[in-house]
Design an enzyme around this catalytic site. Sequence first.
Site, PDB file in Angstrom:
ATOM      1  N   ARG A  31       0.793  -1.238   0.000  1.00  0.00           N
ATOM      2  CA  ARG A  31       0.000   0.000   0.000  1.00  0.00           C
ATOM      3  C   ARG A  31       0.825   1.288   0.000  1.00  0.00           C
ATOM      4  O   ARG A  31       0.256   2.373  -0.058  1.00  0.00           O
ATOM      5  CB  ARG A  31      -0.991   0.046   1.168  1.00  0.00           C
ATOM      6  CG  ARG A  31      -2.040  -1.045   1.140  1.00  0.00           C
ATOM      7  CD  ARG A  31      -3.288  -0.616   1.877  1.00  0.00           C
ATOM      8  NE  ARG A  31      -3.066  -0.426   3.288  1.00  0.00           N
ATOM      9  CZ  ARG A  31      -3.943   0.143   4.109  1.00  0.00           C
ATOM     10  NH1 ARG A  31      -5.094   0.576   3.632  1.00  0.00           N
ATOM     11  NH2 ARG A  31      -3.670   0.274   5.386  1.00  0.00           N
ATOM     12  N   ASP A  32       2.142   1.203   0.062  1.00  0.00           N
ATOM     13  CA  ASP A  32       2.932   2.440   0.010  1.00  0.00           C
ATOM     14  C   ASP A  32       4.258   2.198  -0.696  1.00  0.00           C
ATOM     15  O   ASP A  32       5.324   2.548  -0.190  1.00  0.00           O
ATOM     16  CB  ASP A  32       3.159   2.982   1.430  1.00  0.00           C
ATOM     17  CG  ASP A  32       3.697   4.417   1.414  1.00  0.00           C
ATOM     18  OD1 ASP A  32       3.589   5.085   0.360  1.00  0.00           O
ATOM     19  OD2 ASP A  32       4.217   4.864   2.454  1.00  0.00           O
ATOM     20  N   ILE A  33       4.183   1.593  -1.879  1.00  0.00           N
ATOM     21  CA  ILE A  33       5.386   1.397  -2.685  1.00  0.00           C
ATOM     22  C   ILE A  33       5.784   2.746  -3.296  1.00  0.00           C
ATOM     23  O   ILE A  33       5.021   3.361  -4.038  1.00  0.00           O
ATOM     24  CB  ILE A  33       5.147   0.364  -3.803  1.00  0.00           C
ATOM     25  CG1 ILE A  33       4.870  -1.014  -3.190  1.00  0.00           C
ATOM     26  CG2 ILE A  33       6.342   0.291  -4.748  1.00  0.00           C
ATOM     27  CD1 ILE A  33       6.014  -1.582  -2.380  1.00  0.00           C
ATOM     28  N   THR A  70       1.841   7.284  -0.553  1.00  0.00           N
ATOM     29  CA  THR A  70       2.591   8.497  -0.884  1.00  0.00           C
ATOM     30  C   THR A  70       2.023   9.135  -2.133  1.00  0.00           C
ATOM     31  O   THR A  70       1.845   8.469  -3.157  1.00  0.00           O
ATOM     32  CB  THR A  70       4.081   8.157  -1.101  1.00  0.00           C
ATOM     33  OG1 THR A  70       4.597   7.515   0.076  1.00  0.00           O
ATOM     34  CG2 THR A  70       4.887   9.415  -1.383  1.00  0.00           C
TER      35      THR A  70
END
Length: 207
Positions: A31-33, A70
């Site tokens: 969920r936050d690559i 992000t």
Amino acid sequence: MDWTKRIEIIKGMAHALCYLHHDCSPPIVHRDISSNNVLLNSSFEAFVADFGTARMLDLELSNQTLLVGTLGYIAPELAYTMAVTEKCDVYSFGVVALETLMGKHPEELLLWLSSPTSQVNMKLIDVLDRRLPLPTSQLVAQNLVRVATLAFACLNQQPKSRPTMKEVCKEFLSHQTSLKVPLRMISLLQLVKHDMHFGEQSGTCLI
């Protein structure tokens, strides 16, 4: 950091996400690559880090969630569906893959993808990091085209049309063949349309 190191970093990310999505039970979505969450060791091997927002998927539920991640890397469908799937990570992987090739965040390219015919003549070499010379190796040129094509496939606006990370890894492991046309002639629009520009002739012009 030359082209070969960058390509290996992208492959390392792909294998890490493939493990999370396909080898863990239940599957894990990061969920936050983003580029900030990909760490390199002294050998420039890539490791996916920061699992503070990761989520285990319940395949029997809709997996509704708050919007996290992000800015600039979040899959567009999360803005209106709020349903997390592994395809959200696939989109983010596509962003980081392009960022690695370009040496900067691909913000303009992401906008271009919403209307790809607007710059039909833009070439791949126009967006590659200008701090590096174009590759002189046929194999490196092939890999650049392969990575760019896969990145654009991962950025498809329709989640179901994106490849899985297992399919991305399988493509990386597939047999390498020569480019049919010089690297300098390959346009972004052709890559978006998934024309890999590969043929069986090994003596094809490189750049």
